[in-house]
Design an enzyme around this catalytic site. Structure first.
Site, PDB file in Angstrom:
ATOM      1  N   TYR A 110      -9.676  15.543 -36.626  1.00  0.00           N
ATOM      2  CA  TYR A 110      -9.823  14.095 -36.509  1.00  0.00           C
ATOM      3  C   TYR A 110     -10.750  13.720 -35.361  1.00  0.00           C
ATOM      4  CZ  TYR A 110      -8.413   9.201 -36.064  1.00  0.00           C
ATOM      5  OH  TYR A 110      -8.393   7.832 -35.990  1.00  0.00           O
ATOM      6  N   TRP A 112     -14.277  10.606 -34.331  1.00  0.00           N
ATOM      7  CA  TRP A 112     -15.369   9.779 -34.840  1.00  0.00           C
ATOM      8  C   TRP A 112     -16.684  10.538 -34.929  1.00  0.00           C
ATOM      9  CZ3 TRP A 112     -15.932   3.925 -34.436  1.00  0.00           C
ATOM     10  CH2 TRP A 112     -14.716   3.292 -34.726  1.00  0.00           C
TER      11      TRP A 112
END
Length: 772
Positions: A110, A112
């Site tokens: 996980y 960005w």
């Protein structure tokens, strides 16, 4: 000779000027009315000492082989060549796959990462892991873990509420009262996955205020709404927003201000919900007096606001932050119920919203076309976990847990592979996370920087940053698809993620399966051409790839001005919701059937462990808000100029009220120790009346910097609040992240001030030849 190229980040489009291999200027896009201050973080970060220059392997893993190891995160690293590290990885992948199966590989990974469409780190690693037979994945996000599970039960899907908000013009022209639970913090609406070329959120909010819209800011932080537009600050006790929502709903019903026709036609289960409001089931009337004793908001203000809401066009919103706490499903559900009682859902500027103040997406029209993306392939492993349960998975393999009505079992993970993310920002109880990472056989990290996650890896693979490669990018609410032209050569021996994984695939004799005989340049062109053909089927023309690359950007069509749930309101029969009733579920028989006492069948107030009215507050009397920082996106580029400028004595700033500071002998600028029974960190005190009494605010994202890396439990000297937060799920329904709130105590630090080493690499050793 200087060169200027265009690029894009999650916080905006920009131009970067490079001279003699160094960044000399970064400026926002020419059409961006409010470029983000985060752009200033780029210049100092690309060639920073925290960059990873060469593949590295932890000394203990190299010498002793894979296995659980309490020295993970504390040992030196040995720099190796790419060929060697690729073969080490191939050997370990074969060992884990042959011994335990691919269900023992966790690739949730996980984070960005980059704004680019082709060099998206998670897409790259997922394609690779799918090529080798699959992996255990993760679902949902740390940002919206509770909302993304509860909303489909209540509204049928996440699409309308979370992807099609009222646009700013609709709000400015119609909304008269905005009741903002969690505020509308401008710092958050600068960012969006994939980036925003033109930032209009601040202007949209100010335009609405100029046209007479009033904002009721429910937050313990005064500046969660821009001072120029806020009308009234309700300094609610943190974590008690649901109490206020229920009391507002009770007032509407008790005074006959609820919209009976809307309730009858568009909702299901009002009678059951109303029994709870009136106390018919539990003997507790959820009126304004009840709420006042819990929330700190007077009964008169609650009743007055309820009457005002019923008398005018009202928008009720909840930020993501409110559902990042224990029972985080409840604020979202209660807000929907409150808006339903007002009867304004589906009207221009009325109803309910979720994304406003959380990302730039709120108030913008989504794109009407899909975007080109890197293909991930198909995952043959069906096992997954809710993303915030990673420590539980590693520490308790085989243990059962509840999720969304199902009994599931944690897999037994022996290989963790993380690319483009830093769980030491996102995750809670970092000492527990360190223990979890030390319990598995092998941890692999692909990243440009020596983050805390990279330091806790066994094998570290240096990847390029977006300015060191070609790509294109756009967010789902963006106005432009932009070509991101390479501005700098790769740092050290770093490689693009695609090239890294191609090397490992080759060592596994799977190169052709992974690449299909294509370079990343081939993929970029092919995926664009496929996208162009798909748009042509809808009579939408875009330039050929070569023309796009030459032009640098192209305009993207969007859905235009939008009113949330207008279709449902206009025709509830043919545009019915995908719920069991086809209507808004104020009561859910399905959720009730799960038997979860921490998430029953209608919105409720359940006191959390971490709040000022609980037993823990006697020992830890300050409520810490661990919100998103204003000076960076999450933990990205923490060493950048904007981020560093906010530090106090090199520590993350913690804001506290004058009364709380004085009671502890703390002055503005002092270094303080923030602690509870889970851990401690150092931070720099900022004394301000922008926070309520007994409330402190310490943003997430400071790179975790343990005082003693070898210790099982250690203090973070840099100011990461997640050494303090509890690693528990929102409820058995969603198992979301609860990292927004935590109880702490604070004292002035009087000892010798330890240095901050977070932005320095670990000890590195170079050897010329691999072990025989």
């Amino acid at each position: 000779m200087s060169t200027t190229t265009s690029s894009k980040s999650h916080w905006g489009a920009f131009e970067v000027t490079v001279d003699d291999g160094a960044i000399v200027a970064v400026t926002g896009h020419r059409d961006d009315p409010e470029p983000s201050a985060l752009l200033a973080n780029f210049a100092d970060s690309v060639h920073h000492p925290a960059r990873i220059a060469k593949p590295a392997v932890r000394r203990g893993w190299l010498d002793r082989g894979p296995g659980a190891d309490d020295r993970r995160g504390a040992e030196e690293f040995v720099e190796v060549e790419w060929d060697e590290v690729s073969h080490l990885l191939a050997t370990e992948i074969r060992r884990v796959g042959d011994t335990y199966g691919n269900e023992a590989i966790y690739g949730g990974s996980y984070g960005w990462a980059s704004a680019g469409r082709m060099h998206h780190a998670q897409s790259q690693i997922h394609r690779f892991l799918n090529t080798i037979g699959g992996y255990v994945s993760s679902v949902n996000s740390y940002s919206t873990g509770a909302a993304s599970v509860i909303v489909p039960h209540v509204l049928g899907s996440n699409t309308e509420l979370m992807s099609f908000p009222h646009t700013w013009r609709v709000i400015a022209d119609n909304t008269k009262l905005w009741v903002a639970f969690g505020g509308v913090p401008l710092k958050n609406i600068a960012v969006s996955p994939g980036g925003i070329t033109e930032h209009h959120g601040g202007a949209g909010l100010r335009d609405a205020a100029a046209k007479g819209m009033q904002i009721a800011n429910f937050s313990p932080l005064r500046d969660d709404v821009e001072p120029a537009v806020v009308s009234d600050w309700f300094a609610v006790v943190p974590g008690t927003d649901v109490v206020v929502m229920l009391a507002l709903a009770h007032t509407l019903v008790a005074e006959g201000l609820h919209d009976i026709d809307f309730i009858d036609r568009y909702t299901h289960g009002f009678d059951r919900f109303n029994r709870y409001l009136t106390g018919s089931d539990d003997g507790v009337v959820k009126d304004a007096e009840w709420a006042a004793t819990i929330s700190g908001i007077s009964a008169a203000r609650i009743r007055g606001l309820a009457r005002q809401m019923a008398a005018t066009r009202t928008l009720v919103t909840v930020t993501y932050s409110l559902q990042r706490i224990e029972h985080g499903e409840q604020p979202v559900w209660a807000a929907i119920a409150l808006a339903s009682l007002l009867g304004q859902i589906g009207l221009p500027g009325g109803g309910v919203g979720l994304s406003y103040g959380s990302m730039a997406d709120g108030g913008l029209a989504p794109l009407s076309v899909p975007l080109p993306a890197f293909p991930q392939g198909s995952n043959a492993v069906r096992q997954f976990i809710p993303v915030a349960r990673v420590s539980d998975m590693l520490l308790h393999p085989g243990e059962q847990y509840q999720y969304n009505g199902h009994t599931r079992r944690y897999p037994d993970i022996h290989l963790v592979w993380w690319a483009g993310g830093n769980p030491f920002h996102h995750h809670q109880d970092l000492n527990r996370l360190r223990r979890a990472l030390r319990s598995t056989d092998t941890v692999v990290v692909q990243d440009p920087y020596w983050t805390a996650m990279a330091r806790h890896a066994d094998i570290v693979l240096p990847s390029t940053v977006s300015l060191e490669r070609n790509d294109y990018a756009a967010g789902s609410y963006d106005s432009r698809l932009m070509f991101m032209r390479q501005a700098l050569p790769p740092f050290g021996e770093s490689r693009d993620d695609y090239d890294i994984l191609t090397g490992v695939a080759a060592a596994l004799d799977l190169e052709l399966d992974f690449t299909q005989g294509r370079t990343i340049d081939d993929w970029r062109r092919i995926r664009y051409n496929e996208w162009q053909d798909r748009l042509a089927e809808d009579q939408i023309e875009v330039p050929d790839f070569d023309d796009f690359e030459r032009l640098g950007e192209i305009e993207l069509p969007n859905h235009g001005e939008h009113v949330t749930f207008a279709k449902f309101r206009n025709d509830p029969l043919h545009a019915k919701l995908s719920t069991p009733s086809g209507r808004i579920q104020l009561f859910s028989e399905r959720i009730e059937s799960f038997g979860y006492d921490d998430c029953p069948g209608h919105p409720v107030w359940i006191p959390p462990q971490e709040w000022l009215g609980g037993e823990r507050a006697k020992q830890f009397p300050l409520h810490l808000i661990a919100n998103q920082p204003a000076t960076r996106l999450h933990s990205q580029l923490d060493m950048g100029a904007t981020s560093l400028a906010s530090k106090v004595h090199d520590r993350e700033p913690i804001r506290m009220s004058p009364a709380d500071a004085a009671a502890r002998g703390i002055d503005d600028g002092d270094v303080v120790r923030v602690f509870n029974d889970r851990g401690a960190c150092l931070a720099g005190a900022v004394v301000t009346d922008a926070v309520g009494e007994h409330v402190v605010q310490l943003s997430t994202g400071a790179w975790f910097d343990p005082l003693d890396p070898a210790a099982g439990v250690t203090m973070c000297v840099h100011g990461n609040p997640n050494v303090l937060t509890a690693d528990v799920g929102t409820s058995r329904l969603a198992q979301g992240c609860t990292g927004q709130h935590v109880l702490v105590q604070i004292e002035k630090w009087t000892g010798e001030l330890p240095p901050v080493r977070a932005h320095h690499p670990p000890r590195l050793v170079t050897r010329s030849k691999p072990n025989p």
